[in-house]
Structure formats: structure tokens, C-alpha cells
Design an enzyme around this catalytic site. Structure first.
Site, mmCIF file in Angstrom:
data_model
loop_
_atom_site.group_PDB
_atom_site.id
_atom_site.type_symbol
_atom_site.label_atom_id
_atom_site.label_comp_id
_atom_site.label_asym_id
_atom_site.label_seq_id
_atom_site.Cartn_x
_atom_site.Cartn_y
_atom_site.Cartn_z
ATOM 1 N N HIS A 234 0.737 -1.317 0.126
ATOM 2 C CA HIS A 234 -0.190 0.270 0.077
ATOM 3 C C HIS A 234 1.107 1.494 -0.110
ATOM 4 C CE1 HIS A 234 0.709 -1.431 4.328
ATOM 5 N NE2 HIS A 234 0.427 -0.277 4.523
HETATM 6 P P1 AMP Z 1 1.493 0.614 7.488
HETATM 7 O O1 AMP Z 1 2.052 0.961 8.421
HETATM 8 O O2 AMP Z 1 2.124 1.077 6.230
HETATM 9 O O3 AMP Z 1 1.097 -0.743 7.289
HETATM 10 O O4 AMP Z 1 0.123 1.420 7.489
HETATM 11 C C1 AMP Z 1 -1.187 0.950 7.504
HETATM 12 C C2 AMP Z 1 -2.234 1.952 7.405
HETATM 13 O O5 AMP Z 1 -3.509 1.215 7.167
HETATM 14 C C3 AMP Z 1 -2.205 2.670 8.418
HETATM 15 O O6 AMP Z 1 -2.266 4.256 8.168
HETATM 16 C C4 AMP Z 1 -3.564 2.428 9.067
HETATM 17 O O7 AMP Z 1 -4.373 3.715 9.646
HETATM 18 C C5 AMP Z 1 -4.475 1.993 8.041
HETATM 19 N N1 AMP Z 1 -5.417 1.041 8.145
HETATM 20 C C6 AMP Z 1 -5.527 0.098 9.291
HETATM 21 N N2 AMP Z 1 -6.605 -0.691 9.276
HETATM 22 C C7 AMP Z 1 -7.261 -0.151 8.335
HETATM 23 C C8 AMP Z 1 -8.551 -0.666 7.550
HETATM 24 N N3 AMP Z 1 -9.110 -1.650 8.136
HETATM 25 N N4 AMP Z 1 -9.005 -0.222 6.236
HETATM 26 C C9 AMP Z 1 -8.226 1.116 5.766
HETATM 27 N N5 AMP Z 1 -7.222 1.470 6.545
HETATM 28 C C10 AMP Z 1 -6.540 1.154 7.587
#
Ligand code: AMP
Ligand code: ZN
Length: 197
Positions: free
Chosen positions: A110
Site C-alpha cells: 500500500h
Molecule cells: P502501514 O504501517 O504502512 O502498514 O500502514 C497501514 C495503514 O492502514 C495505517 O495508516 C492505518 O491507519 C491503515 N488502516 C488500518 N486498518 C485499516 C482498515 N481496515 N482500512 C483502511 N485503512 C486501515
């Protein structure tokens, strides 16, 4: 530190779809979360935004993280970057950064697209702050350049990731080193106010 599901080594990871770290896969199927979609990618709103605008660009291809990206994904990464640029261009009043976390916590590659006001109740911890404002944040243009020039993305060791996340708090706009998160959060509002003037 809740950063276990994805490792930044090539070691295989536990990709249990019912685990909390599979939350993005669920959001990718939820029309409420989806901002944009084409044959290769889905853009969703980050559920816990760390700024006024915070989107995630995810490939439909099952790539578990940035550390599984190979030379043959160059076009896909460039496409994700261009989609991010399109989103950013619509918000002319805001600055954005576009990039990947060196040690992601959630499954599926992502790309973060986040405005640099960092003004959000979900931005609570030093780790949150440092994950966007230190080299823990791998800028998308650097990642694409490395992949193009060297055929791979330079690994960031888990030790180095921890160092970045534990870095002393520092404002991203000036030299101030606030003593804690409440002080930092108060301080960044002054930059937002200045920008409005
Ligand atoms: P990372 O540390 O790069 O894995 O970031 C993961 C991101 O996903 C964080 O910014 C979270 O706020 C976001 N996140 C966590 N759970 C969800 C979800 N169910 N849907 C959308 N975003 C999410
Ligand atoms: Zn400052």
C-alpha cells in the site's frame, strides 16, 4: 510496537486473512472505503487517517508488501504513483507526501498519500509521527528510481527501522524539537495557521 505481520526481510510471513493485519483487504471490498478503482489498483481512504487527507493506493495483484516487489513490478509502481499524483493535484491547497513504510504493519502492498498538515486525532504516537517524517518513509519516486536503476529496492534493516521510529521528535517544518506528542501537536497547528494567512 504493532508491526509484526509484515517483515522487511524476504522471510515468509503469516498472511492469515482473518488477522487484524488483513484489514486493508476487507476495506478494498467495501464501497464505503473506495475512492477510485481501475483494472490494476484500488484507492481507499485510510481508516485511521494521520492527516486531513490520507489515502492508500493498493494493487489488485496479491503483492504482500514493498519487500516482495520485483523488477517486473516497475510499471505497476509507476501506475500507483501516477494515481497518487492525480489525487494530490485535486487538492491544490495542501502539500502531500507519497510513499511506503519501511516496515509495514498491514498486508498487501500500500502506497500512502498523505497531506503534510498531520492534523488528525488518529496521529497519537511518536511512532506514527516518525513513520512519516524520518527515512522510515520511503518516498515513492525514490523507490521507483531504485527499482528502475538497480532492479531492486534497497533493504532497510529492522534495527534501522526501530532507530527511525524511536528518533527524537522533530517538527517537519522547522527546527523545533518538542518534548512530547501533545507539544508537537500544538506546535504543528501554528504552521497550519501560518499557511492559511
Ligand atoms: P502501514 O504501517 O504502512 O502498514 O500502514 C497501514 C495503514 O492502514 C495505517 O495508516 C492505518 O491507519 C491503515 N488502516 C488500518 N486498518 C485499516 C482498515 N481496515 N482500512 C483502511 N485503512 C486501515
Ligand atoms: Zn515547526
Amino acid at each position: 510496537m504493532k508491526r509484526k505481520a509484515e517483515s522487511n526481510t524476504s522471510k515468509s510471513v503469516d498472511l492469515d486473512k482473518s488477522h487484524w493485519s488483513a484489514g486493508l483487504l476487507k476495506s478494498m471490498k467495501d464501497p464505503e472505503c473506495i475512492v477510485k478503482e481501475d483494472d490494476k489498483i484500488i484507492v481507499i481512504k485510510d481508516k485511521y487517517p494521520k492527516a486531513q487527507f490520507h489515502y492508500l493506493v493498493l494493487p489488485k495483484e496479491d503483492i504482500s508488501s514493498i519487500w516482495q516487489v520485483k523488477r517486473n513490478h516497475q510499471d505497476l509502481l509507476m501506475h500507483m504513483h501516477n494515481i497518487a499524483r492525480d489525487l494530490v493535484e485535486k487538492q491544490t491547497d495542501h502539500e502531500f507526501i507519497i510513499g511506503y513504510h519501511a516496515m509495514p504493519s498491514m498486508q498487501r502492498l500500500h502506497l500512502h498519500v498523505i497531506s503534510t498538515d498531520f492534523n488528525s486525532p488518529c496521529l497519537k504516537t511518536k511512532y506514527h509521527w516518525n513513520s512519516f517524517t524520518t527515512p522510515f518513509f520511503l518516498h515513492s519516486s525514490d523507490v521507483s528510481r531504485q527499482l528502475h536503476e538497480e532492479g531492486e529496492i534497497k533493504k532497510v534493516s529492522p534495527e534501522r527501522c526501530k532507530e527511525y521510529l524511536n528518533t527524537q521528535l522533530k517538527c517537519h517544518k522547522c527546527t523545533l524539537q518538542p518534548k512530547n506528542m501533545p507539544a508537537l501537536k500544538r506546535h504543528i497547528l501554528t504552521h497550519i495557521d501560518k499557511q492559511k494567512q
